[in-house]
Enzyme design. Sequence first.
Site, PDB file in Angstrom:
ATOM      1  N   ILE A  75       0.419  -6.046   5.366  1.00  0.00           N
ATOM      2  CA  ILE A  75       0.379  -5.760   3.880  1.00  0.00           C
ATOM      3  C   ILE A  75       1.927  -6.127   3.151  1.00  0.00           C
ATOM      4  CG2 ILE A  75      -0.816  -3.584   4.775  1.00  0.00           C
ATOM      5  CD1 ILE A  75       1.887  -2.047   4.897  1.00  0.00           C
TER       6      ILE A  75
ATOM      7  N   GLY B 248       9.932   0.523  14.926  1.00  0.00           N
ATOM      8  CA  GLY B 248       9.465   0.381  13.351  1.00  0.00           C
ATOM      9  C   GLY B 248      10.603   0.410  12.413  1.00  0.00           C
TER      10      GLY B 248
ATOM     11  N   ASN C 184      13.046  -9.803  12.976  1.00  0.00           N
ATOM     12  CA  ASN C 184      13.340 -10.924  11.997  1.00  0.00           C
ATOM     13  C   ASN C 184      14.118 -10.227  10.842  1.00  0.00           C
ATOM     14  OD1 ASN C 184      13.115 -12.359   9.758  1.00  0.00           O
ATOM     15  ND2 ASN C 184      11.054 -12.991  10.109  1.00  0.00           N
TER      16      ASN C 184
ATOM     17  N   GLN D   4      12.669  -4.870   4.404  1.00  0.00           N
ATOM     18  CA  GLN D   4      11.902  -3.551   4.345  1.00  0.00           C
ATOM     19  C   GLN D   4      13.087  -2.541   4.251  1.00  0.00           C
ATOM     20  OE1 GLN D   4       8.688  -2.276   5.235  1.00  0.00           O
ATOM     21  NE2 GLN D   4       8.531  -4.411   4.545  1.00  0.00           N
TER      22      GLN D   4
ATOM     23  N   THR E  84      13.023 -10.346   7.227  1.00  0.00           N
ATOM     24  CA  THR E  84      11.947  -9.354   6.521  1.00  0.00           C
ATOM     25  C   THR E  84      12.431  -7.913   6.947  1.00  0.00           C
ATOM     26  OG1 THR E  84      10.929  -9.857   8.366  1.00  0.00           O
ATOM     27  CG2 THR E  84      10.091 -11.080   6.645  1.00  0.00           C
TER      28      THR E  84
ATOM     29  N   GLU F 165       9.672   2.652   7.270  1.00  0.00           N
ATOM     30  CA  GLU F 165       9.777   3.806   6.613  1.00  0.00           C
ATOM     31  C   GLU F 165      11.168   4.270   6.551  1.00  0.00           C
ATOM     32  OE1 GLU F 165       5.648   5.647   6.749  1.00  0.00           O
ATOM     33  OE2 GLU F 165       5.905   4.388   8.462  1.00  0.00           O
TER      34      GLU F 165
ATOM     35  N   THR G  48       4.801  -7.105   4.795  1.00  0.00           N
ATOM     36  CA  THR G  48       5.983  -6.648   5.442  1.00  0.00           C
ATOM     37  C   THR G  48       6.266  -8.013   6.344  1.00  0.00           C
ATOM     38  OG1 THR G  48       4.755  -5.766   7.227  1.00  0.00           O
ATOM     39  CG2 THR G  48       5.343  -4.406   5.709  1.00  0.00           C
TER      40      THR G  48
ATOM     41  N   GLY H  68       0.859  -1.146   0.023  1.00  0.00           N
ATOM     42  CA  GLY H  68       0.030   0.045   0.092  1.00  0.00           C
ATOM     43  C   GLY H  68       0.919   1.231   0.026  1.00  0.00           C
ATOM     44  N   PHE H  69       2.022   1.187   0.829  1.00  0.00           N
ATOM     45  CA  PHE H  69       2.850   2.295   0.845  1.00  0.00           C
ATOM     46  C   PHE H  69       2.109   3.693   1.354  1.00  0.00           C
ATOM     47  CE2 PHE H  69       4.558   0.268  -3.175  1.00  0.00           C
ATOM     48  CZ  PHE H  69       5.542  -0.741  -2.119  1.00  0.00           C
TER      49      PHE H  69
END
Lengths: 327, 748
Positions: B462, B704, B633, B640, B636, B707, B464, B233-234
């Site tokens: 989504i 997180g 992880n 990202q 993943t 981004e 990720t 989705g970004f």
Amino acid sequence: MEVFRYSQARTVEGAVRSGGAAGSSFIAGGTTLVDLMKLNVLQPRALVDINGLALDRVEPLPNGGLRIGAMVRNSDLANDATVRQKYAVLSEALLSGASPQLRNMATTGGNLLQKTRCYYFRDTNYACNKRQPGSGCSALDGFNRIHAVLGGSDHCIATHASDMAVAMMALEATVHTQGPKGERAIALDEFYLVPGDTPERENVLLPGELITHVTLPALASGTRSRYLKLRDRAQYEFALASSAVVVNVSGGRIERARIAFGGVGTKPWRSREAEHALEGQETSEEVFRRAAEAAMADAKPLKYNAFKIELAKRALVRTLKETTQAA
Amino acid sequence: MSTSIIGAPITRIDGSLKVTGAALYAVDHPMDDIAFGVPVASTVGNARIVNIETSIAQRMPGVLAILHHGNTEQLFRPAEQLEPSSRAGEVRPPFEDDKVYYYGQYVALVVANTFEQAQDAASHVKVDYEAHPNVVEIAAAQAPEGPPRIHYSRGSAGEAFESAPVKIDETYEIPTETHNPMEMHATIAKWDGDKVTLYESTQGVVNHQHVMSEMLGIPLDQVQVIATFIGSGFGGKLFPWPHSLLAAMGAKRVKRPVKVQVPRSLMFTTVGHRPLTQQRMRMGATRDGKLVSIQHDVLQPTSLVDTYVEQCTGVTTMLYSCDNVAAKQTLVPMNIGTPTPMRGPGIVPGLFPLESAMDELAIKLNLDPLELRLKNYAEQDESYNPARPFSSKRLRECYQTGAERFGWSKRTAQVGSMKRGDEVLGWGMGTATWHAGRGTATVRVRLNADGTARASCATQDIGTGTYTIFAQVVSEKTGIPIDKIEVVLGDTSLPDGPTSGGSTVTATVLPAVTQATQGAIDRVIAAAQTLPSSPFKRVSAGGDPPTLKMTAGRIHAADQPPESGMPFQEVLAQKRLAALEAESRTAPDPAEAHKFSAHSFGAQFLEVAWDPGIARLRVTRGVTVIDAGKIINHRTGRNQILGAVVMGIGMGLFEETIYDPRNAKPLNNNFADYLVGTNADIPELDCIFVEYPDLHVNEYGARGIGEIGLAGVAPALTMAVYHATGVRVRKLPVRIEELMAGQRTMTA
Ligand SMILES: Cc1cc2nc3c(=O)[nH]c(=O)nc-3n(C[C@H](O)[C@H](O)[C@H](O)COP(=O)(O)OP(=O)(O)OC[C@H]3O[C@@H](n4cnc5c(N)ncnc54)[C@H](O)[C@@H]3O)c2cc1C
Ligand code: SF4
């Protein structure tokens, strides 16, 4: 997309017969045609599928040239051993075009006849003389970064977007057709038309006339060739400017040169001016630059595409350097 | 099983479903008797609809209904700020009035038996407009009304700037950028009586449910939203867009399930974009490179139907130590669709001028750009008054590690001084940051008598790796192998979970999964203690039952090895229980949140190669070092960061939505003309995590990472471009023509 009839041609004669009917269109790989049908830009009433015709071979000719069937896929042609060895410019041009998936579908005939990527041609809400003669040209005062600097008119400035055709232009290819009136052989240089005041007419094909194959002449031994395509990203984008060079050098002098440009002309652009400026001259950056200037002497910049003129010159100079350096 | 599963490079548990095509995305859900909705979108940017002629289309084969403002009931507006979990992409419901505010706005919906029939009919709906002039260019827009949307000030930035010995005053521009996830927005709406189920491609099923309930005007429990798999989705799928309402309206009208898929061309108009920003950056410094003033002014378009503020200036107030900082943001409404967050909203576009200006300042000061950053390193977050300590900040180490890995010390500052063959190399670097948020989540964990476990939550994956992280935590706590753990997400019938946005999901769900798992374990332990012939009675001293725990899937006495106990499924079997489960809701502690400023940090280094002879620029190397606390992880996680760097290269070199001022159309509304990086554009990229668990954020110390990988790329890139070419690009993307023009002025 509008409703259409669909039939498969079994023979060239049959294809010509069905393809000649008003509103009929041949479909080869479909990568141009179906795309534009979905946008309602092309609305053929009948599709004649020519995928079953035995036109999918690349064969050497007795005179040392090459015969390429109209249905040979772009990826097959690019990877054909003879093409890679003798006609490197063609292989390079093909591999620089579109994406692997598209090249697997796209055919030689279809590639020659692909339509422009002009934004306004592709949207039926815009005035466009090529799509609807007499309606006007939305690109002249629009965003014309991708448009042509050579061969344009007050009626149309759309580029011919093919890479393959540019290489074939420099290779002096001949297009062979079969139409209602029989077979024809047309020098590629005479195949395409500049827009003038009839931009809807892009080539000399008549209704129902089918491209059966393309022939390439034999090249003298020692001929070198190269295609260089310049654009924003590294792959999967049409050329902003490209150059195809086929050249013979002997004793530091250019004996013969065939030069064509892509991304800058309203048709795949052969430059005799550049060829004259090169032939008989020594290989030097100065000579190359002079040839590039000659090629672009008549170029007409628009609001957003002036940089293409210099870019095309540089593409040519670089390709000449690469093809004339001692091997 | 040990704790090593947390942090391990585990492959996605849903990976095989995705590569075999078994994963169901929104439009894939099988549905009997489905009908297809195809929207008719405006072809003008500013108009009144005079007439919608549907008579031809209505009679076409398969057409079931044609909906437009003249024949539909009014929908409602979303509650927005009045309700905590309610935000729409665009507050104006479709067909609210006869006005067209932007090109590509829905003016009708054709519903037919097949997609082809609907599309054919849609192209035969004729709309007459009374057209007015469009405004899609900031230069042509009217002066913004009212006070600025954001105003920030500390110290006296204006005065400090005036008296600063060294100054930078430049304006930077980032164009409109369009989200182009692989999976386009889509909805299947299905009514059962007065209850509607929406299969949606959304980053937040819970928010979607709330907004749809509000806008359709039906109670929350009559809306179910399902998003099992999302093709990314970004940010574009954070909030509901009008097509979802169209699907619901269409399905109600024809009394059949209706599928609406937004075509790629309308992805450029009706589902948000990153707005253009014009950003003036003024910086003042002492001669030895201490910042004394930063002023950041942003002008940004929004739509005429909603207000979206791209919060670019926040990062300016906290990234560097500086006593005098002022920021201001102003909006200009124009004939464009409503903007929305795009990966790294605010910070990504805000860092471009900030980090670019830092580089320009370093050049003026004759300082290494990295050194200038270290000189102005913020030890605490000065945007608060009083300044707040960071929960954990290892940016210095990021700079250092990155510089070493990249070989930064070998950089020679002179423009064009680094060569490789015919090519000139350019090196650039940028600082990255992202605020570490955490929200509320409820998770249910169930331990089954067949030895498997199941974790469920409404939050969605989504793309990720959220599914996998749930399984990792359950496995770590119980010792049940990962392939025996089922994770069920993306459905509002499950316990409430967060929207996948702002890089907060992992930090938010970890505590809830942990607690729910522990809760379920406690119940199994309680069961074990009451077994008629409990093996644990034997090891008890003095009659008290021993303290039990669960390890490697077995319940055992805490002071004995796991082998001494029994498999948990045996406990359940002996009690004749199918399963035991527990639910847990966790929320951040507001008191704790106010004590610290929690941010992730990073340093990004890029190399470009410039071939001046043919004006060709390519990115050739990239190193990113990230300080985001514990990485749950590594596979993943790395994915990202690298994906974000790829997007940053696209932002720097390719992405721009080009509007035609004549009709407000985004001209390059397709994948051939809107350029993003291809594989051939992306070099080998390096990603390093400096891992310092941030225990203020959660038990594992994870912040997180969705981004931050994008944040410093564009400024690092334009800095590298300057280093190679001498051309300072202040308006993205970097274009061949600008580089060529720069070459000419330099050789002239
Ligand atoms: C996204 C995208 C990117 C692309 N990028 C590039 C690029 O970078 N460089 C490039 O050169 N090209 C590019 N292309 C164009 C691509 O090369 C052409 O679409 C393709 O070559 C057309 O071949 P086809 O067989 O699919 O033609 P079709 O779509 O089947 O046909 C095209 C036209 O030719 C006619 N036709 C086909 N065969 C014959 C025949 N034998 N005789 C008479 N008429 C015939 C058809 O009636 C039709 O009008 C791109 C295309 C797309 C969609
Ligand atoms: S340039 Fe040619 S194709 Fe493009 S709008 Fe003008 S007439 Fe049409």
